[in-house]
Design an enzyme around this catalytic site. Sequence first.
Site, PDB file in Angstrom:
ATOM      1  N   LYS A 175       0.827  -1.217   0.000  1.00 16.10           N
ATOM      2  CA  LYS A 175       0.000   0.000   0.000  1.00 16.10           C
ATOM      3  C   LYS A 175       0.856   1.259   0.000  1.00 16.10           C
ATOM      4  O   LYS A 175       0.613   2.188  -0.757  1.00 16.10           O
ATOM      5  CB  LYS A 175      -0.894   0.072   1.251  1.00 16.10           C
ATOM      6  CG  LYS A 175      -1.998  -0.925   1.324  1.00 16.10           C
ATOM      7  CD  LYS A 175      -2.923  -0.620   2.507  1.00 16.10           C
ATOM      8  CE  LYS A 175      -2.201  -0.567   3.841  1.00 16.10           C
ATOM      9  NZ  LYS A 175      -1.747  -1.876   4.345  1.00 16.10           N
ATOM     10  N   ARG A 195      -9.232   1.955   9.483  1.00 12.34           N
ATOM     11  CA  ARG A 195      -8.762   0.595   9.707  1.00 12.34           C
ATOM     12  C   ARG A 195      -9.787  -0.244  10.451  1.00 12.34           C
ATOM     13  O   ARG A 195      -9.519  -1.399  10.751  1.00 12.34           O
ATOM     14  CB  ARG A 195      -7.489   0.660  10.529  1.00 12.34           C
ATOM     15  CG  ARG A 195      -6.305  -0.037   9.855  1.00 12.34           C
ATOM     16  CD  ARG A 195      -5.130   0.157  10.748  1.00 12.34           C
ATOM     17  NE  ARG A 195      -3.956  -0.532  10.360  1.00 12.34           N
ATOM     18  CZ  ARG A 195      -2.994  -0.030   9.612  1.00 12.34           C
ATOM     19  NH1 ARG A 195      -3.119   1.165   9.047  1.00 12.34           N
ATOM     20  NH2 ARG A 195      -1.905  -0.719   9.389  1.00 12.34           N
ATOM     21  N   ARG A 244      -0.271  -8.395  13.367  1.00 13.67           N
ATOM     22  CA  ARG A 244      -0.817  -7.366  12.456  1.00 13.67           C
ATOM     23  C   ARG A 244      -1.751  -7.984  11.422  1.00 13.67           C
ATOM     24  O   ARG A 244      -2.772  -7.405  11.067  1.00 13.67           O
ATOM     25  CB  ARG A 244       0.314  -6.593  11.783  1.00 13.67           C
ATOM     26  CG  ARG A 244       0.890  -5.519  12.725  1.00 13.67           C
ATOM     27  CD  ARG A 244       2.294  -5.110  12.370  1.00 13.67           C
ATOM     28  NE  ARG A 244       2.405  -4.588  11.042  1.00 13.67           N
ATOM     29  CZ  ARG A 244       3.489  -4.711  10.260  1.00 13.67           C
ATOM     30  NH1 ARG A 244       4.533  -5.372  10.703  1.00 13.67           N
ATOM     31  NH2 ARG A 244       3.515  -4.191   9.070  1.00 13.67           N
ATOM     32  N   ARG A 291      12.389  -1.888  10.466  1.00  6.96           N
ATOM     33  CA  ARG A 291      11.181  -1.431  11.146  1.00  6.96           C
ATOM     34  C   ARG A 291      10.904  -2.356  12.313  1.00  6.96           C
ATOM     35  O   ARG A 291      10.832  -3.566  12.143  1.00  6.96           O
ATOM     36  CB  ARG A 291      10.006  -1.431  10.158  1.00  6.96           C
ATOM     37  CG  ARG A 291       9.361  -0.064  10.043  1.00  6.96           C
ATOM     38  CD  ARG A 291       8.247  -0.070   9.057  1.00  6.96           C
ATOM     39  NE  ARG A 291       7.007  -0.572   9.626  1.00  6.96           N
ATOM     40  CZ  ARG A 291       5.842  -0.507   8.993  1.00  6.96           C
ATOM     41  NH1 ARG A 291       5.783   0.037   7.798  1.00  6.96           N
ATOM     42  NH2 ARG A 291       4.759  -0.969   9.554  1.00  6.96           N
ATOM     43  N   ARG A 293      11.286  -7.042   4.574  1.00  4.06           N
ATOM     44  CA  ARG A 293      11.311  -5.584   4.780  1.00  4.06           C
ATOM     45  C   ARG A 293      11.908  -5.248   6.145  1.00  4.06           C
ATOM     46  O   ARG A 293      12.663  -4.295   6.279  1.00  4.06           O
ATOM     47  CB  ARG A 293       9.895  -4.999   4.677  1.00  4.06           C
ATOM     48  CG  ARG A 293       9.873  -3.475   4.829  1.00  4.06           C
ATOM     49  CD  ARG A 293       8.497  -2.910   4.585  1.00  4.06           C
ATOM     50  NE  ARG A 293       7.613  -3.124   5.713  1.00  4.06           N
ATOM     51  CZ  ARG A 293       6.321  -2.808   5.716  1.00  4.06           C
ATOM     52  NH1 ARG A 293       5.771  -2.263   4.655  1.00  4.06           N
ATOM     53  NH2 ARG A 293       5.588  -3.017   6.788  1.00  4.06           N
TER      54      ARG A 293
HETATM   55  P1  ADP Z   1       1.090  -1.897   7.916  1.00  6.22           P
HETATM   56  O1  ADP Z   1      -0.148  -1.633   7.132  1.00  6.22           O
HETATM   57  O2  ADP Z   1       2.185  -2.513   7.101  1.00  6.22           O
HETATM   58  O3  ADP Z   1       0.839  -2.658   9.190  1.00  6.22           O
HETATM   59  P2  ADP Z   1       1.244   0.951   8.710  1.00  6.22           P
HETATM   60  O4  ADP Z   1       2.444   1.804   8.508  1.00  6.22           O
HETATM   61  O5  ADP Z   1       0.025   1.287   7.941  1.00  6.22           O
HETATM   62  O6  ADP Z   1       1.750  -0.534   8.389  1.00  6.22           O
HETATM   63  O7  ADP Z   1       0.856   0.910  10.268  1.00  6.22           O
HETATM   64  C1  ADP Z   1       1.791   0.619  11.268  1.00  6.22           C
HETATM   65  C2  ADP Z   1       1.115   0.660  12.637  1.00  6.22           C
HETATM   66  O8  ADP Z   1       0.612   1.971  12.901  1.00  6.22           O
HETATM   67  C3  ADP Z   1      -0.094  -0.255  12.810  1.00  6.22           C
HETATM   68  O9  ADP Z   1       0.276  -1.587  13.150  1.00  6.22           O
HETATM   69  C4  ADP Z   1      -0.850   0.448  13.945  1.00  6.22           C
HETATM   70  O10 ADP Z   1      -0.267   0.178  15.212  1.00  6.22           O
HETATM   71  C5  ADP Z   1      -0.619   1.925  13.634  1.00  6.22           C
HETATM   72  N1  ADP Z   1      -1.704   2.505  12.799  1.00  6.22           N
HETATM   73  C6  ADP Z   1      -1.599   2.991  11.536  1.00  6.22           C
HETATM   74  N2  ADP Z   1      -2.790   3.435  11.084  1.00  6.22           N
HETATM   75  C7  ADP Z   1      -3.681   3.219  12.075  1.00  6.22           C
HETATM   76  C8  ADP Z   1      -5.076   3.450  12.227  1.00  6.22           C
HETATM   77  N3  ADP Z   1      -5.823   3.976  11.239  1.00  6.22           N
HETATM   78  N4  ADP Z   1      -5.673   3.104  13.411  1.00  6.22           N
HETATM   79  C9  ADP Z   1      -4.955   2.557  14.402  1.00  6.22           C
HETATM   80  N5  ADP Z   1      -3.633   2.305  14.337  1.00  6.22           N
HETATM   81  C10 ADP Z   1      -2.996   2.627  13.186  1.00  6.22           C
END
Ligand code: ADP
Length: 181
Positions: free
Chosen positions: A9, A84, A138, A127, A121
């Site tokens: 994404k 989310r 996740r 990360r 990654r």
């Molecule tokens: P990925 O989709 O690969 O898990 P992201 O960078 O989108 O990675 O998100 C990393 C972390 O940030 C998530 O595991 C969560 O803890 C937090 N996060 C991101 N966006 C949200 C959201 N909309 N609501 C709650 N937590 C979020």
Amino acid sequence: MLGPPGAGKGTQAERLARAIGIPHLSTGDMLRTNVANDTDLGRQAKAFMEAGDLVPDELVTAMVIDRLAQDDAACGYLLDGYPRNPAQAQSLVDAFGEEVLELALLLEVDPDELVQRLVLRGQEQGRSDDTEAVIRNRLAVYEEQTAPLVEYYESAGRLARVEGLGTIPEIFGRLIEVLAA
Ligand code: ADP
């Protein structure tokens, strides 16, 4: 932009937003910046992120509403990582109205492929939430909390599915095709 962790994404959203000329708003990036700068929000979000759990809705929603109200988002934006869960989707509608999201682009990738990509990654980018145990959490969080949004946007006639397997340019081409259609 909707899809499981590791679907690509972030990579695609960044390219797509640049091509269209709108800001790419990634809640994951915004949260990581807050953690890096040790802000109040960052301090509250850090443990959730490291466990691969969602940061509480009220924290993330306040951050997104603030960001969408800024001038550069007035002519459109590509949201990556938000909403989310159904409650976040509803908060957006409550704050900005039904038209807040025109289209949900779903990047679909085989689950077996995802763990492999994310472990890789983690090794490349360091990360801290890309370790195998956190990755599995996740993915479970995605299935439980985020996947119901697919049906939500589909029944609203606002969902486009894009196959997420292939090279970065191939997938980008598919996204452009879907948007053009
Ligand atoms: P990925 O989709 O690969 O898990 P992201 O960078 O989108 O990675 O998100 C990393 C972390 O940030 C998530 O595991 C969560 O803890 C937090 N996060 C991101 N966006 C949200 C959201 N909309 N609501 C709650 N937590 C979020």
